[in-house]
Scaffold this motif. Structure first.
Motif, PDB file in Angstrom:
ATOM      1  N   MET A  36      52.404  34.572  45.789  1.00  0.00           N
ATOM      2  CA  MET A  36      52.787  33.256  46.310  1.00  0.00           C
ATOM      3  C   MET A  36      53.519  32.468  45.236  1.00  0.00           C
ATOM      4  SD  MET A  36      49.597  31.881  48.619  1.00  0.00           S
ATOM      5  CE  MET A  36      50.577  30.616  49.411  1.00  0.00           C
ATOM      6  N   VAL A  37      54.632  31.873  45.636  1.00  0.00           N
ATOM      7  CA  VAL A  37      55.377  30.982  44.738  1.00  0.00           C
ATOM      8  C   VAL A  37      55.756  29.748  45.550  1.00  0.00           C
ATOM      9  CG1 VAL A  37      57.425  30.701  43.294  1.00  0.00           C
ATOM     10  CG2 VAL A  37      56.298  32.929  43.427  1.00  0.00           C
ATOM     11  N   HIS A  38      55.436  28.585  45.022  1.00  0.00           N
ATOM     12  CA  HIS A  38      55.748  27.305  45.696  1.00  0.00           C
ATOM     13  C   HIS A  38      55.293  27.304  47.150  1.00  0.00           C
ATOM     14  CE1 HIS A  38      57.749  26.334  42.101  1.00  0.00           C
ATOM     15  NE2 HIS A  38      58.852  27.021  42.318  1.00  0.00           N
ATOM     16  N   GLY A  39      54.131  27.837  47.425  1.00  0.00           N
ATOM     17  CA  GLY A  39      53.553  27.774  48.769  1.00  0.00           C
ATOM     18  C   GLY A  39      54.046  28.843  49.728  1.00  0.00           C
ATOM     19  N   ARG A  40      54.941  29.707  49.279  1.00  0.00           N
ATOM     20  CA  ARG A  40      55.455  30.756  50.177  1.00  0.00           C
ATOM     21  C   ARG A  40      55.020  32.127  49.683  1.00  0.00           C
ATOM     22  NH1 ARG A  40      59.864  29.088  53.315  1.00  0.00           N
ATOM     23  NH2 ARG A  40      60.616  26.999  52.821  1.00  0.00           N
ATOM     24  N   LEU A  41      54.890  33.049  50.631  1.00  0.00           N
ATOM     25  CA  LEU A  41      54.668  34.447  50.265  1.00  0.00           C
ATOM     26  C   LEU A  41      56.034  35.045  49.964  1.00  0.00           C
ATOM     27  CD1 LEU A  41      52.090  35.859  52.846  1.00  0.00           C
ATOM     28  CD2 LEU A  41      51.679  35.000  50.560  1.00  0.00           C
ATOM     29  N   VAL A  42      56.207  35.493  48.735  1.00  0.00           N
ATOM     30  CA  VAL A  42      57.543  35.992  48.372  1.00  0.00           C
ATOM     31  C   VAL A  42      57.575  37.512  48.219  1.00  0.00           C
ATOM     32  CG1 VAL A  42      58.250  33.848  47.279  1.00  0.00           C
ATOM     33  CG2 VAL A  42      57.125  35.615  45.917  1.00  0.00           C
ATOM     34  N   MET A  43      56.407  38.112  48.046  1.00  0.00           N
ATOM     35  CA  MET A  43      56.414  39.555  47.846  1.00  0.00           C
ATOM     36  C   MET A  43      55.028  40.120  48.163  1.00  0.00           C
ATOM     37  SD  MET A  43      57.649  41.613  44.458  1.00  0.00           S
ATOM     38  CE  MET A  43      56.248  41.234  43.460  1.00  0.00           C
ATOM     39  N   SER A  44      55.044  41.295  48.764  1.00  0.00           N
ATOM     40  CA  SER A  44      53.793  42.002  49.010  1.00  0.00           C
ATOM     41  C   SER A  44      53.837  43.313  48.237  1.00  0.00           C
ATOM     42  CB  SER A  44      53.628  42.285  50.507  1.00  0.00           C
ATOM     43  OG  SER A  44      53.587  41.066  51.214  1.00  0.00           O
ATOM     44  N   ILE A  45      52.785  43.545  47.508  1.00  0.00           N
ATOM     45  CA  ILE A  45      52.750  44.731  46.644  1.00  0.00           C
ATOM     46  C   ILE A  45      51.537  45.564  47.027  1.00  0.00           C
ATOM     47  CG2 ILE A  45      52.700  45.532  44.251  1.00  0.00           C
ATOM     48  CD1 ILE A  45      53.348  42.557  43.486  1.00  0.00           C
ATOM     49  N   SER A  46      51.735  46.854  47.103  1.00  0.00           N
ATOM     50  CA  SER A  46      50.602  47.743  47.338  1.00  0.00           C
ATOM     51  C   SER A  46      50.234  48.401  46.017  1.00  0.00           C
ATOM     52  CB  SER A  46      50.975  48.809  48.371  1.00  0.00           C
ATOM     53  OG  SER A  46      49.971  49.793  48.398  1.00  0.00           O
ATOM     54  N   PRO A  47      49.163  47.956  45.389  1.00  0.00           N
ATOM     55  CA  PRO A  47      48.797  48.558  44.095  1.00  0.00           C
ATOM     56  C   PRO A  47      48.602  50.058  44.194  1.00  0.00           C
ATOM     57  CG  PRO A  47      47.548  46.565  44.467  1.00  0.00           C
ATOM     58  CD  PRO A  47      48.237  46.877  45.755  1.00  0.00           C
ATOM     59  N   ALA A  48      48.181  50.529  45.369  1.00  0.00           N
ATOM     60  CA  ALA A  48      47.989  51.977  45.519  1.00  0.00           C
ATOM     61  C   ALA A  48      49.321  52.686  45.339  1.00  0.00           C
ATOM     62  CB  ALA A  48      47.400  52.266  46.897  1.00  0.00           C
ATOM     63  N   GLY A  49      50.403  52.031  45.804  1.00  0.00           N
ATOM     64  CA  GLY A  49      51.737  52.618  45.669  1.00  0.00           C
ATOM     65  C   GLY A  49      52.190  52.664  44.215  1.00  0.00           C
ATOM     66  N   ARG A 102      52.296  48.122  35.801  1.00  0.00           N
ATOM     67  CA  ARG A 102      53.420  48.115  36.747  1.00  0.00           C
ATOM     68  C   ARG A 102      53.322  46.901  37.676  1.00  0.00           C
ATOM     69  NH1 ARG A 102      53.983  54.133  39.046  1.00  0.00           N
ATOM     70  NH2 ARG A 102      55.760  53.206  40.098  1.00  0.00           N
ATOM     71  N   LEU A 103      52.123  46.582  38.050  1.00  0.00           N
ATOM     72  CA  LEU A 103      51.937  45.393  38.895  1.00  0.00           C
ATOM     73  C   LEU A 103      52.349  44.131  38.139  1.00  0.00           C
ATOM     74  CD1 LEU A 103      50.850  44.181  41.564  1.00  0.00           C
ATOM     75  CD2 LEU A 103      48.614  44.039  40.484  1.00  0.00           C
ATOM     76  N   GLU A 104      51.980  44.128  36.860  1.00  0.00           N
ATOM     77  CA  GLU A 104      52.317  42.978  36.021  1.00  0.00           C
ATOM     78  C   GLU A 104      53.833  42.806  35.925  1.00  0.00           C
ATOM     79  OE1 GLU A 104      51.528  41.777  31.411  1.00  0.00           O
ATOM     80  OE2 GLU A 104      49.936  42.851  32.462  1.00  0.00           O
ATOM     81  N   ARG A 105      54.535  43.948  35.728  1.00  0.00           N
ATOM     82  CA  ARG A 105      55.996  43.891  35.615  1.00  0.00           C
ATOM     83  C   ARG A 105      56.601  43.347  36.918  1.00  0.00           C
ATOM     84  NH1 ARG A 105      57.301  49.204  34.820  1.00  0.00           N
ATOM     85  NH2 ARG A 105      55.946  49.182  33.023  1.00  0.00           N
ATOM     86  N   ALA A 106      56.137  43.876  38.038  1.00  0.00           N
ATOM     87  CA  ALA A 106      56.659  43.433  39.338  1.00  0.00           C
ATOM     88  C   ALA A 106      56.363  41.944  39.549  1.00  0.00           C
ATOM     89  CB  ALA A 106      56.029  44.264  40.454  1.00  0.00           C
ATOM     90  N   TYR A 107      55.177  41.547  39.123  1.00  0.00           N
ATOM     91  CA  TYR A 107      54.746  40.144  39.279  1.00  0.00           C
ATOM     92  C   TYR A 107      55.673  39.204  38.503  1.00  0.00           C
ATOM     93  CZ  TYR A 107      51.727  36.041  38.559  1.00  0.00           C
ATOM     94  OH  TYR A 107      51.218  34.768  38.479  1.00  0.00           O
ATOM     95  N   PHE A 108      55.876  39.531  37.224  1.00  0.00           N
ATOM     96  CA  PHE A 108      56.681  38.630  36.406  1.00  0.00           C
ATOM     97  C   PHE A 108      58.152  38.645  36.823  1.00  0.00           C
ATOM     98  CE2 PHE A 108      53.035  38.872  33.425  1.00  0.00           C
ATOM     99  CZ  PHE A 108      52.761  37.513  33.427  1.00  0.00           C
ATOM    100  N   ASP A 109      58.628  39.813  37.268  1.00  0.00           N
ATOM    101  CA  ASP A 109      60.006  39.884  37.781  1.00  0.00           C
ATOM    102  C   ASP A 109      60.170  38.943  38.973  1.00  0.00           C
ATOM    103  OD1 ASP A 109      60.736  41.643  35.883  1.00  0.00           O
ATOM    104  OD2 ASP A 109      60.680  43.435  37.163  1.00  0.00           O
ATOM    105  N   ALA A 110      59.189  39.006  39.861  1.00  0.00           N
ATOM    106  CA  ALA A 110      59.280  38.185  41.082  1.00  0.00           C
ATOM    107  C   ALA A 110      59.167  36.700  40.751  1.00  0.00           C
ATOM    108  CB  ALA A 110      58.185  38.595  42.067  1.00  0.00           C
TER     109      ALA A 110
END
Lengths: 354, 247
Positions: free
Chosen positions: B212-225, B232-240
């Motif tokens: 969530m960023v500024h009240g919106r869902l901006v990305m959904s990540i499947s940690p299993a993927g 890797r989750l951290e990288r995707a998080y900070f990129d987003a």
């Protein structure tokens, strides 16, 4: 030493700054301080007014005129009667605060008091005594003065004072157990824990009020029981009625303070409001100054507070001089109902607005 | 909107505004039974506001939240009975002992008699509370209080458990134990929605994590993927997050 003083100054500055930032606290503080000084200053002295009416019976027109002038000069209301029986009937019906009969043949005056309020009786006794002394000087006779029904005697005064104090003890207890407890529950968020459960708000409200009232009543009864042998407070003549009245007053005022707690939701403003309100009620609710002698503005104020009705009904039960007025109970019940409805609404708003 | 057949929790274009600020805006989510869903985001992103709306502590200004088909409103007690909440917004009463707290909570959810006793005993067993039953909640450690909070929230066997930062301030040992408890609940079919600032927690625990960023869902990540990799989750998080800040 200097460093410590600097730290002290910095801390004091920070506290004062924090106080000033919460401007609504500051405004409330100033407003209640003004109300406190203004109201209590006016309430502390018992000044007899024309609403306090003394009946006079005498066959001597000159003495009757002199008495009327004397009493009117002291600010009292005066009604002249043609027969003593009519005057004593008016006294027993509560139309007069006192009656004064001057005998025709002998220089004697019989004064009978209504006996409902020792504070008022004390002030009237002073006035009537002074007037009788002047009458004796004027006529050159030794006047025999007899007083009846003066309630300013130790036992009656103790019962009267206790009846005045009990409502404020009840108010203090509900402020703590229905008010402060709920403010703290809101502040520490434990209230939200209950709001999240599938408990209807009416049940939640009833539980909050009920628990506060039960705790308050238990504390009150224990304290009262201890004070009977310890401080000589009177044993209620009609204990069941007295207990029922205490419970009724706790429920009605508990609902009001519970609503105020839920509306304010912060400990400091609630505590401040509660302390000042109860002090105002003590002085302006008829506890110190008899309602009959209050100035008009104060009578209006007193009529708008629950304290007046609490004190009056408590006096009626504890002194037994008059019946409990249904109007007083009805007004208290309306306070309780209004508090309950508003508190219930407030609980609802707390759920939907967080 | 995340589509999900047979979703237990369904948020439909949910929004909440505080003054001019949309704390949550146009969020749609559907949570399947037994799923563990995480909400990630910076402070003020709207995670807690979203949880509060799911719990019924806040009324959405737009959209609605459905719990097993029941609209979450201030008056719908059926919806409340279907959820358990673990949140700093609703701490357990500290003055009570753990045993008293369990009894009270069970009673508020309609349990009584043998059923209440059995539920309390099962909760004490499952969350290892036996040694603490007679102690007041306010004297317990943070980790133990959190276990008590979860035990209370699960006492009435809700279908949905909402957790707002459940492991904040806990040491790794206690956190791992809580993760085990939460996984066990998911395996029993309880739907979990949690907010967290710990990416490792999201990577290890969640089936799906939403940023969530500024009240919106901006990305959904499947940690299993991502093989459950926190890095890797951290990288995707900070990129987003970086991308949204620039946007």
């Amino acid at each position: 030493m200097t460093a410590a003083l600097r730290q002290l100054a910095a801390l004091i500055r920070a506290y004062i700054y924090a106080w000033c930032v919460s401007w609504h606290h500051a405004v409330l503080s100033i407003a209640v301080a003004v109300a406190y000084l203004a109201v209590i200053n006016q309430s502390f002295v018992v000044t007899l007014t024309r609403r306090v009416v003394v009946g006079v019976y005498t066959k001597d027109a000159d003495i009757g005129r002199r008495i009327r002038e004397d009493l009117t000069g002291k600010g009292l209301g005066v009604v002249a009667y043609d027969t003593p029986a009519a005057m004593w009937a008016a006294l027993s019906n509560g139309l007069l605060a006192a009656g004064m009969e001057l005998a025709t043949n002998t220089p004697s005056a019989a004064v009978r008091f209504g006996g409902c309020n020792p504070l008022m009786d004390r002030e009237m006794a002073n006035v009537l005594l002074e007037m009788t002394a002047r009458l004796a000087t004027h006529t050159g006779s030794r006047y025999q003065l007899s007083l009846q029904g003066n309630s300013y005697v130790p036992d009656r005064t103790r019962a009267f004072v206790t009846a005045n104090l009990v409502p404020f003890l009840l108010l203090s207890l509900v402020i703590v157990n229905c008010g402060i407890v709920q403010v703290m529950a809101v502040e520490n968020k434990s209230m939200c824990g209950f709001l999240l459960t599938p408990v209807p708000r009416a049940v939640l409200y009833a539980a909050q009020l009920g628990s506060g009232v039960i705790v308050s009543l238990a504390v009150f009864l224990l304290a009262y029981a201890v004070c009977i042998p310890l401080a000589g407070v009177p044993v209620p003549a009609a204990p069941v009625r007295w207990l029922a009245l205490c419970l009724f007053q706790l429920v009605c005022t508990g609902a009001v303070y519970l609503y105020i707690a839920l509306a304010m939701r912060r400990y400091i403003p609630f505590a401040q409001f509660s302390i000042v309100s109860i002090t105002l009620f003590i002085f302006a609710g008829g506890g110190v100054t008899p309602f009959e002698v209050m100035p008009q503005w104060e009578r209006v104020f007193a009529s708008c507070t629950p304290a007046l009705y609490m004190i009056r009904s408590m006096r009626a039960v504890m002194l037994g001089t008059e019946a409990v007025r249904l109007n007083d109970l009805a007004v208290l019940a309306m306070w309780g109902i209004a508090g309950s409805v508003l508190a219930h609404q407030r609980l609802r708003r707390m759920v939907v607005s967080g | 909107m995340t589509e999900c057949a047979g979703a237990v929790v369904r948020m439909e274009r949910v929004g909440k505004r505080f003054g001019a600020l949309w704390a949550v805006h146009d969020v749609s989510l559907a949570l399947a039974p037994g799923a563990i869903t995480g909400l990630l985001g910076l402070n003020g992103a709207g995670k807690t506001t979203l949880i509060r709306m799911c719990a019924g502590l806040l009324r959405p200004d737009t959209g609605r939240v459905l719990i097993a088909g029941e609209t979450q409103t201030s008056d719908n007690l059926r919806a409340r009975a279907l959820i358990g909440v673990v949140s700093a917004d609703a701490p357990p009463l500290g003055e009570l002992t753990v045993a008293q707290l369990l009894q009270v909570r069970g009673a508020l959810y309609g349990l009584h008699g043998a059923a209440l006793a059995a539920a309390c005993a099962a909760a004490a067993e499952e969350y290892e509370l036996h040694a603490f039953l007679a102690r007041r909640v306010q004297v317990l450690s943070t980790g133990m209080r959190q276990r008590v909070a979860i035990a209370c929230a699960m006492l009435h066997a809700p279908r949905v458990l909402l957790l707002d930062e459940p492991t904040v301030g806990l040491d790794p040992d206690v956190r791992a134990h809580l993760w085990g408890c939460l996984r066990a609940l998911a395996q029993r079919g309880v739907t979990l929605l949690l907010t967290t600032h710990y990416l490792e927690e999201a990577a290890r625990l969640c089936d799906l994590a939403h940023l969530m960023v500024h009240g919106r869902l901006v990305m959904s990540i499947s940690p299993a993927g991502m093989d459950g990799s926190a890095a890797r989750l951290e990288r995707a998080y900070f990129d987003a997050v970086q991308h949204e800040r620039i946007a």
